[in-house]
Write an enzyme that holds these catalytic residues in place. Structure first.
Site, PDB file in Angstrom:
ATOM      1  N   GLN A  76      30.144  49.613  16.119  1.00 10.45           N
ATOM      2  CA  GLN A  76      30.793  50.529  15.220  1.00 10.45           C
ATOM      3  C   GLN A  76      32.491  49.920  14.453  1.00 10.45           C
ATOM      4  OE1 GLN A  76      30.509  54.119  18.340  1.00 10.45           O
ATOM      5  NE2 GLN A  76      30.622  55.022  16.446  1.00 10.45           N
TER       6      GLN A  76
ATOM      7  N   ASP B 193      26.191  52.051  17.216  1.00 11.66           N
ATOM      8  CA  ASP B 193      25.515  51.500  18.383  1.00 11.66           C
ATOM      9  C   ASP B 193      25.543  52.671  19.488  1.00 11.66           C
ATOM     10  OD1 ASP B 193      28.252  51.288  18.994  1.00 11.66           O
ATOM     11  OD2 ASP B 193      28.069  49.113  19.844  1.00 11.66           O
TER      12      ASP B 193
END
Length: 471
Positions: A71, A230
């Site tokens: 991210q 993720d």
């Protein structure tokens, strides 16, 4: 058999899994390494993805794929779709000052933090994309002037897989958009005012898709899922449901739960993210997780397996030896310039076993602080699910219940981010309100009574570090 593929483009590597769309059975897989560093040319991700796909036997027989990825990373594109500069990753802390500025500009202190939490569910820290954009505008104006669009790692990879150079074709999802600092999980809308405040002008951003909304097709005709960040992908991969808390020990450490309502924590401890199913994913993140184990093993000159054996040979609490594992600064608590320390070193505790135990306990105590914060903000912990590369350590699995004070469920080792992306791809193919109900693998439960002195010793040492960092 209809096949789907899931990608995990993490900080350290790219993994690809190819699974049966109906049952979730693993058919084949591949992986490739990423370069080290806190800024990376996105071309390296693309090269690694192609290598991982090749190792997995290619995608010619795959009907759909989706990408899960780290991210927050800032990928800036010019009007022609070319990358302007290497992407600043989530663990790049140079924008810590920018985060403080942005909070100050919305009122400062508690008022400023509350304003950000109400606006986008989270208070800016150095990890977030919005702070990196402010840093870029202030420190690299020549690069900033070229930027036409900003996206995240998974957005960029999905866009490249679609074969388009048109910035209008950029797509993302709720889960990853919620980590930018300029998209609101509560309203489902971009906050362009905050983006403009950070960067000085508005940029093109990816369209935010629904959980199973197609993002396009590859040139060979495979459907593209919207992808996600993720942590949201990992939650989907392990089948997390409301009432579950997932503790993921990878490059970063995360503690998150699936919730039906958005979070807005003005302290900034809990990030109010969205998940990949239409729900929400309140999350606490630490910068230091599995690499604490790597560092301890390197210090002792042993393998990770030997580190685990040493740790389990020492008593709970390591006879008072405590490691505060802020080896790369820290995000929770927000001390980007802090350093780690070892406290309680005596002739008795100056052994490899004590240091190994202190490293495992210190890493887990930092995550337990995150669990406390999550519970304080309304999360329910019916189950704690332990995943990530660090969960493969026998010491981590056995010591975690002592630190968390409750049993821990450990699924069989897997690539849960890539698995979640593959499950999303299967959902795109099948349609419907819910993702396919893939059969779960075997899990092992680790139970033990909590050992309060572990947390107490850690808290005392942690406060010394925070006082020093604040000073």
């Amino acid at each position: 058999m209809t096949l789907v593929a899931g990608v995990d483009s993490s900080t350290q590597s790219c993994k690809v899994v190819i699974r049966d769309a109906e049952t979730g059975k693993l058919v084949r897989s591949g992986r490739a390494a990423h370069p080290d560093g806190t800024e990376v040319d996105p071309a390296a991700w693309w090269t690694a993805l192609q290598q991982a796909i090749a190792e997995a036997g290619g995608l010619d027989d795959v009907a759909a794929l989706a990408v899960g990825a780290q991210q927050h990373g800032m990928v800036c594109l010019d009007e022609a779709g070319q990358v302007v500069r290497p992407a600043l990753l989530w663990n790049d802390t140079r924008s810590a000052g920018a985060a403080a500025e942005l909070v100050e500009e919305l009122g400062g202190g508690e008022a400023g933090r509350r304003a950000w939490a109400d606006a986008v569910g989270s208070v800016p820290v150095a990890s977030f994309t919005v702070t990196k954009l402010r840093w870029l505008a202030r420190h690299e104006p020549e690069h900033a002037a070229r930027v036409a669009a900003v996206c995240l790692p998974h957005d960029w990879l999905t866009w490249r897989l679609g074969g388009s150079a048109d910035l209008d074709a950029l797509r993302t999802d709720r889960g990853d958009a919620s980590g930018t600092g300029y998209w609101s999980p509560a309203t489902g809308q971009y906050r362009f005012d905050l983006l403009e405040r950070a960067f000085g002008r508005t940029l093109a951003v990816p369209a935010v898709l629904g959980p199973a909304e197609p993002a396009g097709q590859t040139p060979t005709g495979a459907s593209l899922g919207p992808g996600t960040g993720d942590n949201a992908a990992a939650a989907l991969g392990v089948g997390a449901r409301p009432g579950d808390v997932v503790v993921s020990i990878g490059t970063s450490g995360t503690v998150f739960s699936v919730a039906d309502a958005p979070a807005a924590d003005a302290s900034g401890t809990v990030a109010g993210f969205a998940d990949a199913t239409g729900r929400f994913l309140p999350l606490v993140c630490t910068l230091n997780a599995a690499r604490v184990l790597d560092a301890a093993a390197a210090m002792l000159g042993v393998s990770l397996d030997e580190l685990a054996r040493l740790a389990l040979s020492a008593p709970a609490g390591a006879d008072g030896l405590v490691m505060v594992p802020y080896l790369e600064g820290e995000r929770t608590p927000n001390r980007p310039l802090a350093t780690g320390a070892v406290h309680g070193l005596t002739l008795r505790t100056a052994t490899p076993a004590h240091l190994a135990r202190a490293a495992v306990e210190g890493m887990l105590c930092a995550l337990a602080d995150g669990l406390d914060a999550l519970l304080a903000h309304g999360a329910t912990a019916n189950r704690i699910i332990l995943v990530g590369g660090g969960a493969r350590s026998e010491a981590v699995r056995r010591i975690a219940p002592e630190v968390f004070g409750c049993p821990v469920l450990v699924p069989e080792p897997g690539e849960y981010v890539a698995d979640g992306a593959a499950r999303q791809a299967a959902w795109v193919l099948a349609g419907g309100e819910q993702p396919p109900a893939w059969s779960a693998g075997q899990s092992q439960e680790y139970g033990a009574a909590g050992v309060p002195r572990i947390r107490e010793q850690y808290a005392a040492a942690r406060e010394l570090i925070l006082e020093r960092a604040a000073g």
